[in-house]
Design an enzyme around this catalytic site. Sequence first.
Site, short mmCIF file in Angstrom:
data_model
loop_
_atom_site.label_atom_id
_atom_site.label_comp_id
_atom_site.label_asym_id
_atom_site.label_seq_id
_atom_site.Cartn_x
_atom_site.Cartn_y
_atom_site.Cartn_z
N GLN A 168 28.02 13.14 65.19
CA GLN A 168 28.69 13.75 64.03
C GLN A 168 27.87 14.90 63.50
O GLN A 168 28.29 15.59 62.60
CB GLN A 168 28.83 12.71 62.92
CG GLN A 168 29.68 11.53 63.29
CD GLN A 168 29.56 10.44 62.22
OE1 GLN A 168 30.24 10.46 61.22
NE2 GLN A 168 28.68 9.49 62.45
N ASN A 169 26.67 15.08 64.04
CA ASN A 169 25.78 16.11 63.51
C ASN A 169 26.16 17.48 64.03
O ASN A 169 26.74 17.62 65.11
CB ASN A 169 24.32 15.79 63.87
CG ASN A 169 23.88 14.50 63.22
OD1 ASN A 169 24.51 14.06 62.27
ND2 ASN A 169 22.83 13.91 63.73
N ASP A 212 23.78 20.01 64.07
CA ASP A 212 22.50 20.72 64.11
C ASP A 212 21.99 21.06 65.52
O ASP A 212 20.97 21.73 65.67
CB ASP A 212 21.43 19.93 63.35
CG ASP A 212 21.33 18.47 63.83
OD1 ASP A 212 21.56 18.22 65.03
OD2 ASP A 212 21.03 17.59 63.01
N CYS A 256 39.31 38.08 63.38
CA CYS A 256 39.31 38.77 64.67
C CYS A 256 38.68 37.93 65.79
O CYS A 256 38.73 38.30 66.95
CB CYS A 256 38.59 40.12 64.57
SG CYS A 256 36.80 39.95 64.46
N ASN A 313 20.15 1.60 61.67
CA ASN A 313 20.52 2.35 60.46
C ASN A 313 19.73 1.79 59.28
O ASN A 313 19.53 0.59 59.20
CB ASN A 313 22.03 2.20 60.20
CG ASN A 313 22.58 3.34 59.38
OD1 ASN A 313 22.40 4.51 59.74
ND2 ASN A 313 23.24 3.04 58.28
N CYS A 323 32.55 40.67 58.19
CA CYS A 323 32.65 40.92 59.64
C CYS A 323 32.82 42.43 59.89
O CYS A 323 33.27 43.18 59.01
CB CYS A 323 33.85 40.16 60.20
SG CYS A 323 34.11 40.39 61.96
N HIS A 348 32.00 17.12 65.05
CA HIS A 348 32.18 17.98 63.88
C HIS A 348 31.73 19.41 64.14
O HIS A 348 31.46 20.16 63.21
CB HIS A 348 31.43 17.38 62.67
CG HIS A 348 31.99 16.05 62.24
ND1 HIS A 348 31.30 15.14 61.49
CD2 HIS A 348 33.21 15.48 62.49
CE1 HIS A 348 32.07 14.07 61.28
NE2 HIS A 348 33.22 14.25 61.88
N SER A 366 26.51 6.21 58.41
CA SER A 366 27.01 5.27 57.40
C SER A 366 28.36 4.68 57.81
O SER A 366 28.85 3.75 57.18
CB SER A 366 27.13 5.99 56.05
OG SER A 366 27.97 7.11 56.18
#
Length: 253
Positions: A103-104, A106, A132, A219, A153, A121, A195
């Site tokens: 889900q990260n 990064d 564009c 967790n 842009c 995600h 979570s």
Amino acid sequence: MVYRKEIQQFADMILSTDKIVAFTGAGISAESGIPTFRGEDGIWKKYDPEKVASINSFYENPANYWEFAREFESKFLDVKPSPAHLAIGRLERMGRLLGVITQNVDGLHQKAGNTNVVELHGNTSVVKCLDCGKEYRREDVFQMLNDAIPPVCECGSVYLKPDAIFFGEPLPQKALNQAIELAGKCDLMIVVGSSLVVYPAAEIPLIAKRSGASMVLINLDATPYDDIFDLRFYSRASDVLPDVVEMVDRKGL
Ligand code: NAD
Ligand code: ZN
């Protein structure tokens, strides 16, 4: 060692299969220094997600997001994978992992050497113009923020948006399909640092469970689905994963 018996049991579960899938959330990147959304030091204690990370608010005024990004995300341009990310990278090199579902946003799993990473995600490293289609590197857009917020842009549009999902947007269909497929064919799913309250991502572990996979949770806090797990570690990911992968490496010889 805390959880000594459980670590051994976990190692044996890993040794019994080469069809493992890791499902990860913000908790695994907390140890790289990126705060999670929820919990004690969570991002949403300080910022309002409706304002800074919802698609409606972005269309109303993209500066809402970019001010948050300048103050918050710019601190994390140079983050490095944690020992837990590296342990998952090592599982792939040992030939045991089918892939990572995260889900990260990064990109740290790729930095840890994982090649099959399904990003439910999206990823913030690329910024796209919604008008564009031109793509920018995140670092370059952060430079542009010194001149104007929101950044503009080349085509004149103010709708430069990171290639990550905002609240109110659907998940990328291809990633979701890949995640469902991986969850359906794994023998062991390792859920780390999530979570399990964000949908539909949180349904992926349920698919693995229903398909007969063994389930392990690492967790810090309890989740609404703790009872589907065969083994639970309420620990920091880096206090469990490196040890268990090391044990697998030794036992597997
Ligand atoms: P979350 O913030 O809802 O939950 C994080 C979970 O991680 C908590 O349950 C907490 O107990 C646990 N945790 C915290 N530190 C940990 C550690 N060191 N080891 C193990 N567990 C730890 O995050 P989520 O479930 O991923 O879902 C929320 C959303 O957060 C996702 O949509 C994701 O896109 C987004 N997010 C991503 C990043 C990132 O890319 N690094 C950062 C923050 C949020
Ligand atoms: Zn444009």
